[in-house]
Design a protein around this motif. Structure first.
Motif, PDB file in Angstrom:
ATOM      1  N   GLY A  72      -9.623  -9.204 -22.718  1.00 20.91           N
ATOM      2  CA  GLY A  72      -8.897  -9.520 -21.501  1.00 20.91           C
ATOM      3  C   GLY A  72      -8.561 -11.021 -21.390  1.00 20.91           C
ATOM      4  N   ASP A  73      -9.236 -11.855 -22.369  1.00 18.29           N
ATOM      5  CA  ASP A  73      -8.955 -13.247 -22.224  1.00 18.29           C
ATOM      6  C   ASP A  73      -7.877 -13.537 -23.421  1.00 18.29           C
ATOM      7  N   VAL A 131      -1.547  -6.260 -25.214  1.00 22.94           N
ATOM      8  CA  VAL A 131      -1.238  -5.162 -25.874  1.00 22.94           C
ATOM      9  C   VAL A 131      -0.539  -4.092 -25.181  1.00 22.94           C
ATOM     10  N   LEU A 132       0.282  -3.502 -25.595  1.00 20.39           N
ATOM     11  CA  LEU A 132       1.297  -2.462 -25.338  1.00 20.39           C
ATOM     12  C   LEU A 132       1.500  -1.369 -26.297  1.00 20.39           C
TER      13      LEU A 132
END
Length: 131
Positions: free
Chosen positions: A100-101, A106-107
């Motif tokens: 999360g940092d 990312v998709l």
């Protein structure tokens, strides 16, 4: 406007060996090294008309999992606005173990293929430089 393809990311057992191979094949040079990953690309560096290739170390790349993914950069808006646009087009967030940092998102595309939206904004390619 659109995104630009900026990087190809390939998981591999031996980034240095693959870097030597692909540098010879494509007349690329090593541009950067970070935590064992090597980025190779044209002598002009990142952001030109040709994408760079990141050779990412992985002890045992899974044959059933794609070992290649695309990285794209926004060209006419910031990362947040581009993320919103991509989600509206059908992309979905993907969890590959990120903390999360990270400065990227990312998709997954509508068929589940993973790709990353990077932060840095790139200029659009001039019409005469596009393939």
């Amino acid at each position: 406007m659109a995104c630009r393809l900026s990087e190809l990311v390939l998981e591999c057992r031996d980034p240095a060996a693959l870097a030597r191979f692909w540098c010879e094949v494509l007349d690329y040079v090593v541009l950067d090294e970070d935590h064992g990953a090597l980025e190779i690309g044209p002598r002009s560096g990142f952001g030109g008309p040709q994408p760079t290739i990141i050779l990412s170390p992985h002890p045992d790349p899974e044959p059933a999992k794609p070992r290649l993914h695309l990285d794209v950069n926004p060209t006419d808006r910031d990362q947040d606005a581009e993320l919103e646009r991509l989600l509206a087009l059908g992309a979905r967030p993907a969890d590959v173990g990120q903390t999360g940092d990270e400065p990227w998102h990312v998709l997954a595309d509508p068929e589940g293929n993973e790709f990353c939206l990077l932060r840095r904004r790139l200029d659009p390619l001039p019409v005469d430089a596009a393939p």
